[in-house]
Structure formats: C-alpha cells, structure tokens
Design an enzyme around this catalytic site. Structure first.
Site, PDB file in Angstrom:
ATOM      1  N   TRP A 103      27.970  54.042  54.773  1.00  0.00           N
ATOM      2  CA  TRP A 103      26.753  53.933  55.603  1.00  0.00           C
ATOM      3  C   TRP A 103      25.764  55.034  55.262  1.00  0.00           C
ATOM      4  CZ3 TRP A 103      26.652  49.273  56.853  1.00  0.00           C
ATOM      5  CH2 TRP A 103      27.793  48.598  57.285  1.00  0.00           C
ATOM      6  N   ASP A 170      23.567  59.243  62.902  1.00  0.00           N
ATOM      7  CA  ASP A 170      24.022  57.857  63.035  1.00  0.00           C
ATOM      8  C   ASP A 170      25.355  57.905  63.771  1.00  0.00           C
ATOM      9  OD1 ASP A 170      25.075  55.330  62.777  1.00  0.00           O
ATOM     10  OD2 ASP A 170      24.924  55.225  60.591  1.00  0.00           O
ATOM     11  N   LYS A 194      29.650  48.350  67.858  1.00  0.00           N
ATOM     12  CA  LYS A 194      30.921  49.035  67.654  1.00  0.00           C
ATOM     13  C   LYS A 194      31.484  49.512  68.995  1.00  0.00           C
ATOM     14  CE  LYS A 194      30.248  48.654  63.180  1.00  0.00           C
ATOM     15  NZ  LYS A 194      29.367  49.523  62.430  1.00  0.00           N
TER      16      LYS A 194
HETATM   17  C1  LIG Z   1      28.391  49.438  61.235  1.00  0.00           C
HETATM   18  C2  LIG Z   1      27.652  50.663  60.912  1.00  0.00           C
HETATM   19  C3  LIG Z   1      26.321  50.621  60.449  1.00  0.00           C
HETATM   20  C4  LIG Z   1      25.579  49.337  60.178  1.00  0.00           C
HETATM   21  O1  LIG Z   1      25.328  48.674  61.346  1.00  0.00           O
HETATM   22  P1  LIG Z   1      24.466  47.307  61.371  1.00  0.00           P
HETATM   23  O2  LIG Z   1      24.121  47.191  62.815  1.00  0.00           O
HETATM   24  O3  LIG Z   1      25.364  46.240  60.869  1.00  0.00           O
HETATM   25  O4  LIG Z   1      23.288  47.490  60.502  1.00  0.00           O
HETATM   26  C5  LIG Z   1      25.685  51.836  60.227  1.00  0.00           C
HETATM   27  N1  LIG Z   1      26.306  53.009  60.425  1.00  0.00           N
HETATM   28  C6  LIG Z   1      27.593  53.085  60.848  1.00  0.00           C
HETATM   29  C7  LIG Z   1      28.227  54.418  61.051  1.00  0.00           C
HETATM   30  C8  LIG Z   1      28.282  51.908  61.112  1.00  0.00           C
HETATM   31  O5  LIG Z   1      29.565  51.974  61.541  1.00  0.00           O
END
Ligand SMILES: *Cc1c(COP(=O)(O)O)cnc(C)c1O
Length: 359
Positions: A103, A170, A194
C-alpha cells in the site's frame, strides 16, 4: 440469524452482528419514515444527522480538537494516495515517505505523479517483514507519509515517528483498534472496509491549517477544502457505508471505546501468536515479534506440502478467509475489532488438532 462463519477476512472484514442487523433494518425502514435509508435524500435532516454523528464519533474516538475536519469520501483509501499529494505537496516541494509494503508503494507511486518524493526508509529489502526504525525525517519536506499497519505483511507501527513536519497516516487496517492521540498527526485516513464499516467510503480526518498551500489548482472532487466546505456532501456521499460506519462507532463507544477494544484485540493477538509460536507445523513471517500486527497475523507452514490437509480442517471448522495474500502466500488471520475471541479459539484448536494428526 443463521450461525455465522468464523470470519478472518482481511477486507472487507467482519462487522458486529448487531450492526449488520440495524443496517438491514434501516434498508427497509429508516427512522420510521416508511422509507428505506437507500431511497431518501442525502440532504434530508435524517441523513444529515447521520453524517454529523459519524463525523463527531471519529473526533471523539481520536481525541481530535478544534481545527480538525472529518470527511467520508468515495474512491477508497487508494484515492487518498492521490488526494494527499494533490492537497499537501507544494509545486517544487518534496514529500517524505516510509515504504512498509504494497500500500505504501502504491501511495509513493501516486505522489511521484504530483511532485518530488523522498523515500526516507523502506523494508523492501526483506519483503516488508519488519518496520524500519531510526530514520531521519527531513525538516524541509512538506509532509511525512506512513502506514500504521501493513495489512498484507502483518507488520504494525507500535510507536509513531516524532516529527516537526505534518505526518499523514494511512490507518486503513488498524483504525480504532487501540487508543491513539490523533493530534500528533495532520491527516489520518482509512478505507472503511477493514475495521470500521463496509466498502464504499474512506474516512479522512484533516487539520485545516495544512491545506491550501500547494500553489496549484485542483479538481473540486479531489480538493479537501471543497469537501470540507460541502460538509462531506459536495456531491452525493456514500449514504449507506456512512450509516454503517456510524453504527460501528456507536457499538465501539457503547462497549467501552478504544481502551476496551485494545484489551480485546491484545487478548486475541496473544492467543493467535502464542499458537503460531508453539505449534511445530507453523511459523510467523514477521522478523521481529515487536513489529507483529495486532490486526493481521501472518504465518506459513513448516511443511507446505501439508497445506491441503490444513485447508480441509479449517473449512470443516467453519473458518473463512485465512488464506494469505498472493504476494506472501501461507496464511493470514485478520483479527479486526468485530472478530470474537471465540473465533480465535476455534482457529487455535484447529491448528492444535492439525498438529496432533500430522506432526
Ligand atoms: C486495503 C488497504 C488500502 C486500499 O484500500 P481501498 O479502499 O481498497 O483503496 C490502503 N491502505 C491499506 C493499509 C489497506 O489495508
């Protein structure tokens, strides 16, 4: 409700049963309006109350003071990989990134389309199996971007870098999993699917004072200031995902908030990693156990030829979603907030049963 699988999915992940029930009810009749939540105006006072509460609960849980704004945007966390540099990286400025996984690598790729990027630390040399530490943060960078939890590789920052420049994090896969002081950051984002809701919205919390400094124009939809001015409703927001996030955050607070969930999550992680370390047929993939994620426990089999046998056993036990990401292989048990301790017990017993049969 029918009995539910033990859901270890990495994302979209498990949600609390009572949240799913309330969300289903709202699809049929919302607030006794004799209308579905899915068929009312996002400008109705009933939905505006949902948006306001969903934003307030984030501020409350992260301890965010004045000067912070909370948004629920579309486009996934991946769109934030572009929006962050588009809003914070000055023309001719430089952004500092720590590369801790897939990511972060994608975030770096997008930022490079906007301006200069300095990758100040990386764990790519060992397939992202550790968290880099002890790096210097350039004082003249516009911001530092970090990933608090690396969903794919099962590593997590247990301490955050101290920095004089704005820190962007993030937190997609460990948001609201433990108490943190949000005020040490300038921007926090998390794809909802998540640990806080369904796919379809991304929570962005941002300090307003870091905005408006790039010296560039930006598309309205990609401009945090436009989104803030519109109260997170510049266009039609992701109505249903925002509602489910609100319900999940209410559930969290009702049960005792972040200190409660941290205890629950620590207990689940201790049980899970205890078995990974004890069981002769499994081993963890993270190099230093201090970097292990409380949310995504990654492990492989010491005798990979036995994988089909293990797969049979856990499927029979009603377990779902523990296959590892294709970049890592092996297994990944995601232990998100809504996963009950009971599910971890079932997985651990299945691993023990497997060892008795095959070791
Ligand atoms: C899943 C994830 C993403 C991407 O998320 P999307 O909503 O599918 O774009 C980005 N960063 C992390 C840490 C993730 O676990």
């Amino acid at each position: 409700m029918a009995s539910k699988a033990h859901n270890f999915s990495a994302g979209p992940g498990i949600l609390p049963a009572e949240v799913l029930k309330a969300a289903s009810d709202a699809c049929l009749d919302f607030d006794n309006l004799q209308l579905s939540l899915l068929e009312i105006s996002h400008r109705s006072k009933n939905f505006e109350a949902v948006m306001d509460e969903a934003r307030d609960l984030v501020k409350q849980l992260l301890g965010l003071g004045d000067g912070w704004q909370v948004l629920y945007l579309g486009g996934g966390a991946s769109l934030q990989f572009a929006m962050v540099p588009a809003n914070l990286l000055r023309t001719n400025g430089t952004a500092a990134y720590v590369n801790t996984g897939v990511w972060a690598t994608k975030a770096i790729k997008e930022a490079k389309l906007v301006g200069n990027v300095n990758v100040i630390a990386s764990s790519e040399d060992k397939n992202f199996a550790y968290i880099p530490k002890g790096y210097d943060i350039p004082r003249d960078a516009d911001y530092l971007h970090i990933t608090s939890n690396n969903t794919i590789f099962g590593t997590q920052m247990k301490a955050f870098p101290k920095s004089d420049i704005p820190v962007v994090v993030d937190m997609s896969s460990d948001i609201f999993s433990r108490p943190i002081d949000g005020n040490q950051f300038s921007l926090i984002y998390a794809g909802a699917q998540k640990n806080m809701g369904p796919a379809g919205t991304t929570m962005v919390a941002v300090r307003e004072d870091v905005l408006g400094k790039t010296g560039r124009k930006n598309f309205s939809m990609l401009d945090y200031q436009v989104q803030i001015k519109g109260g997170s409703m510049y266009n039609t927001p992701p109505v249903f995902p925002v509602y489910v996030c609100m319900l999940t955050l209410r559930w969290l607070i009702k049960n005792g908030g972040l200190s409660w969930i941290e205890k629950v999550n620590n207990e689940k992680a201790a049980l899970m990693y205890g078995e990974i370390d004890r069981n002769s047929l499994f081993q963890g993939t993270v190099l230093d156990s201090a970097d292990r994620s409380m949310m995504n426990a990654c492990f492989v089999m010491t005798k990979p030829e036995l994988e089909p046998e293990f797969d049979k056993l856990w499927k029979e036990a009603g377990i779902s979603g523990i296959r590892g990401h294709r970049d890592v292989g092996g297994y990944r048990a995601s232990l998100y907030n809504a996963l009950p301790l009971e599910s971890v017990k079932v997985l651990v017993e299945t691993m023990q049963h497997f060892e008795q049969k095959f070791a």
